[in-house]
Enzyme design. Structure first.
Site, PDB file in Angstrom:
ATOM      1  N   ASP A  37       2.510  14.761   1.899  1.00 16.94           N
ATOM      2  CA  ASP A  37       1.662  15.720   2.535  1.00 16.94           C
ATOM      3  C   ASP A  37       1.068  15.126   3.606  1.00 16.94           C
ATOM      4  OD1 ASP A  37       0.365  13.575   0.176  1.00 16.94           O
ATOM      5  OD2 ASP A  37      -1.680  14.156   0.803  1.00 16.94           O
ATOM      6  N   GLN A  69       1.424  -5.760  -3.069  1.00 14.78           N
ATOM      7  CA  GLN A  69       2.392  -6.845  -1.598  1.00 14.78           C
ATOM      8  C   GLN A  69       3.316  -5.427  -1.404  1.00 14.78           C
ATOM      9  OE1 GLN A  69       1.226  -9.697  -4.119  1.00 14.78           O
ATOM     10  NE2 GLN A  69      -0.813  -8.443  -2.653  1.00 14.78           N
ATOM     11  N   GLY A 100      -4.630  -4.225  -3.947  1.00 11.30           N
ATOM     12  CA  GLY A 100      -4.892  -3.240  -4.104  1.00 11.30           C
ATOM     13  C   GLY A 100      -4.827  -1.408  -4.429  1.00 11.30           C
ATOM     14  N   HIS A 101      -4.739  -1.681  -5.426  1.00  8.07           N
ATOM     15  CA  HIS A 101      -3.816  -0.588  -6.813  1.00  8.07           C
ATOM     16  C   HIS A 101      -4.843   1.027  -7.103  1.00  8.07           C
ATOM     17  CE1 HIS A 101      -0.257  -3.628  -7.017  1.00  8.07           C
ATOM     18  NE2 HIS A 101      -0.982  -3.521  -6.299  1.00  8.07           N
ATOM     19  N   ARG A 156      -5.475  -0.130   8.348  1.00  5.24           N
ATOM     20  CA  ARG A 156      -3.907  -0.334   8.003  1.00  5.24           C
ATOM     21  C   ARG A 156      -3.604   0.681   9.762  1.00  5.24           C
ATOM     22  NH1 ARG A 156      -3.722   2.555   2.295  1.00  5.24           N
ATOM     23  NH2 ARG A 156      -4.974   0.660   0.973  1.00  5.24           N
ATOM     24  N   VAL A 216      -8.808  -3.619  -0.357  1.00  3.40           N
ATOM     25  CA  VAL A 216      -9.308  -4.873  -0.448  1.00  3.40           C
ATOM     26  C   VAL A 216     -10.299  -5.086   0.528  1.00  3.40           C
ATOM     27  CG1 VAL A 216      -8.926  -6.908  -1.241  1.00  3.40           C
ATOM     28  CG2 VAL A 216      -7.421  -4.821  -1.858  1.00  3.40           C
ATOM     29  N   THR A 217      -9.672  -5.214   1.714  1.00 10.10           N
ATOM     30  CA  THR A 217     -10.538  -5.485   3.094  1.00 10.10           C
ATOM     31  C   THR A 217     -11.099  -4.531   3.925  1.00 10.10           C
ATOM     32  OG1 THR A 217      -8.804  -5.882   4.130  1.00 10.10           O
ATOM     33  CG2 THR A 217      -9.386  -7.393   2.839  1.00 10.10           C
ATOM     34  N   GLY A 218     -11.449  -3.309   3.481  1.00 10.51           N
ATOM     35  CA  GLY A 218     -11.811  -2.058   4.485  1.00 10.51           C
ATOM     36  C   GLY A 218     -11.416  -1.903   6.315  1.00 10.51           C
ATOM     37  N   ASP A 226       0.786  -1.482  -0.008  1.00 10.87           N
ATOM     38  CA  ASP A 226      -0.193  -0.312   0.447  1.00 10.87           C
ATOM     39  C   ASP A 226       0.670   1.744  -0.075  1.00 10.87           C
ATOM     40  OD1 ASP A 226      -2.469  -1.558   0.528  1.00 10.87           O
ATOM     41  OD2 ASP A 226      -2.323  -1.823   2.130  1.00 10.87           O
ATOM     42  N   SER A 247       5.912  12.114  -3.719  1.00 13.07           N
ATOM     43  CA  SER A 247       4.195  13.089  -4.056  1.00 13.07           C
ATOM     44  C   SER A 247       3.682  13.226  -3.306  1.00 13.07           C
ATOM     45  CB  SER A 247       3.481  10.737  -4.107  1.00 13.07           C
ATOM     46  OG  SER A 247       2.097  11.152  -4.883  1.00 13.07           O
ATOM     47  N   THR A 306       3.491 -13.456   2.712  1.00  6.76           N
ATOM     48  CA  THR A 306       2.416 -13.136   1.479  1.00  6.76           C
ATOM     49  C   THR A 306       2.470 -14.479   0.751  1.00  6.76           C
ATOM     50  OG1 THR A 306       0.393 -12.545  -0.992  1.00  6.76           O
ATOM     51  CG2 THR A 306       2.751 -12.093  -0.692  1.00  6.76           C
ATOM     52  N   LYS A 351       1.551   2.141  -5.232  1.00 10.70           N
ATOM     53  CA  LYS A 351       2.829   1.858  -6.444  1.00 10.70           C
ATOM     54  C   LYS A 351       1.611   2.069  -7.327  1.00 10.70           C
ATOM     55  CE  LYS A 351       2.416  -2.209  -4.466  1.00 10.70           C
ATOM     56  NZ  LYS A 351       2.161  -2.269  -3.334  1.00 10.70           N
ATOM     57  N   THR A 368      -5.539 -11.647   3.320  1.00 12.71           N
ATOM     58  CA  THR A 368      -6.718 -11.016   2.696  1.00 12.71           C
ATOM     59  C   THR A 368      -8.048 -12.019   2.309  1.00 12.71           C
ATOM     60  OG1 THR A 368      -6.490 -11.445   1.154  1.00 12.71           O
ATOM     61  CG2 THR A 368      -5.155  -9.670   1.676  1.00 12.71           C
TER      62      THR A 368
END
Ligand code: GDP
Ligand code: IMO
Ligand code: MG
Length: 434
Positions: A333, A224, A40-41, A305, A300-302, A13, A413, A239, A16, A129
């Site tokens: 940021d 991942q 989940g991208h 994190r 993906v799973t909500g 996460d 970024s 994973t 990427k 997941t």
């Protein structure tokens, strides 16, 4: 004519998807080499948001070929749902997507096997997941997996499937799982899936070989992150695939001699989803503040994190196993409001300095982080387009990270959108993209 790998330098996460989407403008092909729909991208394009799971982020650029390599595990139902959603959004997925005939197939029984191993009272749960990823890779390594090519060959598929599904049913019954196990219905459904994906399936290693010979450029998209890599991560809290740079070669069939650079994507802080060690975790209100400001909830799973501070030894380690040419630091940021920013610069255990990254979760768990504190910049960075335009303390923070990790920072970024990215001129990153 560089072929470049973009991969996660932490526990996933890192951003990427955003980075690959941005860079894919300069490549003809974007190839995924491992993982599955556990990824989940998230990519923001104008006022539209896409969450890509199995399909490489390059799909969002018209004309870019998106390749699902042999190292990926494919749940055909999940793939077709993703294709449908993207086509409903106006994308021409059938034209732009190619799927390796050697990729392995995920079945519903893989999720059942995963449920058994995650639910055992004599084992610590990994916090997966629940997509069947691990059990599908187990079958691959166990040489009993079903590959896309097998799925497309109905006669061959029947026999392979029946043996596999029968074994899994036996396991499920032995563990007292009473899930709906309609093997025949699943078999028929998968044969229908096969017909729908058939036009996109080919030998992608040969396709990539021809593309390279024709002078096309390939961007390899990691899923991942390195610390979730099956070999190099915080085992067993990992994973089941090779997320680190080496996986790009085995997972696509492109030889290492044809890959020219490795770009690590890292947040300006760090997160992890699921169980496992995390020395610089902030379990306090600062961690909660980062979670809210960074919107750190799994795509993906909500799941929320876990959040913590940039970890220098961990980055030095992932730089070592990947050979990063350059780092792109995301989400700077998110730190904009902080008065001072902790950075984990080392570890101790029982009061002694630890210099080597541990091999076991037990050794990881006892590590204490050593923090240094850098002054924050307390002003908004989200509209800044040049490195020189960043507040002095933000530049100092980034230079501190580059100095301590020993890797150049080639990009920064400052927001989720394409244009909220600074590529530092004169950097190795800039030259790899040229
Ligand atoms: P991936 O799995 O590595 O592609 O990362 P995810 O998409 O799961 O998580 C990254 C999240 O951060 C996404 O929601 C992105 O839209 C968002 N994002 C990426 N870069 C930035 C950034 O620089 N600043 C902010 N605020 N959000 C970002
Ligand atoms: P992207 O590509 C963050 C984590 C899970 C769990 C462990 C094993 O979006 O960065 P699995 O289902 O793969 O067997 O779960 O790995 N995990 C991720 N964490 N980002 C991901 O993907 C992840 N994919 C798996 O939370 O701890
Ligand atoms: Mg993600």
């Amino acid at each position: 004519m560089s072929n470049v790998i973009v991969l996660g330098a932490q526990w996933g996460d890192e951003g990427k998807g955003k980075v690959v989407d941005l860079f894919s403008e300069r490549f003809q092909i974007v190839a995924r080499y491992q993982g599955g729909h556990n990824a989940g991208h998230t990519v923001i394009v104008g006022d539209r948001k896409f969450v890509l799971k199995l399909i490489p982020s390059g799909i969002l650029r018209p004309g870019v070929l998106a390749v699902i390599g042999n190292g990926v595990v494919v749940d055909p139902g999940a793939l077709l749902s993703e294709i449908e959603a993207l086509e409903a959004a106006g994308l021409n997925v059938h034209q732009q997507l190619r799927i390796s005939n050697r990729a392995h197939v995920i079945f519903p029984f893989h999720r059942i096997v995963e449920k058994i191993s995650e639910g055992r009272s004599d084992r610590v749960a990994i916090g997966t997941t629940s997509r069947g990823i691990g059990p599908a890779y187990e079958d691959k390594i166990g040489r009993r997996g079903v590959r896309i090519a097998d799925l497309l060959d109905a006669d061959n598929f029947d026999a392979l499937y029946r043996t596999q599904a029968g074994d899994k049913q036996t396991i499920a019954v032995a563990f007292g799982i009473e899930d709906d196990f309609d093997l025949e219905a699943v078999r028929r459904k998968y044969l229908q899936f096969a017909d729908r994906i058939r036009p996109m399936v080919c030998d992608t290693a040969a396709l990539l070989d021809q593309a390279i010979k024709a002078g096309q450029r390939i961007l390899f998209e990691g899923a991942q992150g390195t610390m979730l890599d099956i070999d190099h991560g915080t085992y067993p809290f990992v994973t089941s695939s090779s997320a680190a740079a080496g996986g790009a070669s085995t997972g696509t069939g492109v030889p290492p001699t044809k890959i020219d650079g490795v770009i690590g994507v890292s947040k300006a802080y760090i997160t992890r989803v699921g169980g496992g060690p995390f020395p610089s975790e902030a379990r306090d209100r600062m961690g909660e503040m980062i979670r809210q400001r960074g919107n750190e909830f799994g795509a993906v799973t909500g799941r929320p994190r876990r959040c913590g501070w940039f970890d220098v030894p961990l980055l030095r380690y992932t730089a070592m196993v990947n050979g990063f040419d350059s780092l792109l630091i995301t989400k700077l940021d998110v730190l904009d409001t902080l008065e001072r920013i902790p950075v984990c610069v080392g570890y101790t255990a029982s009061g002694r300095e630890v210099t080597e990254i541990p091999a076991t979760a037990r050794e990881w768990e006892v590590l204490e982080p050593v923090f240094e504190y850098l002054p924050g910049w307390q002003s908004a960075t989200c509209e800044i387009a040049e490195f020189g335009g960043l507040p002095e303390n933000a530049r100092n923070y980034l230079q501190f990270l580059a100095g301590r990790t020993g890797v150049e920072i080639g990009g920064v970024s400052v927001g989720p959108e394409r244009n909220q990215t600074i590529i530092i001129s004169g950097s190795r990153l800039e030259s790899l993209l040229r």
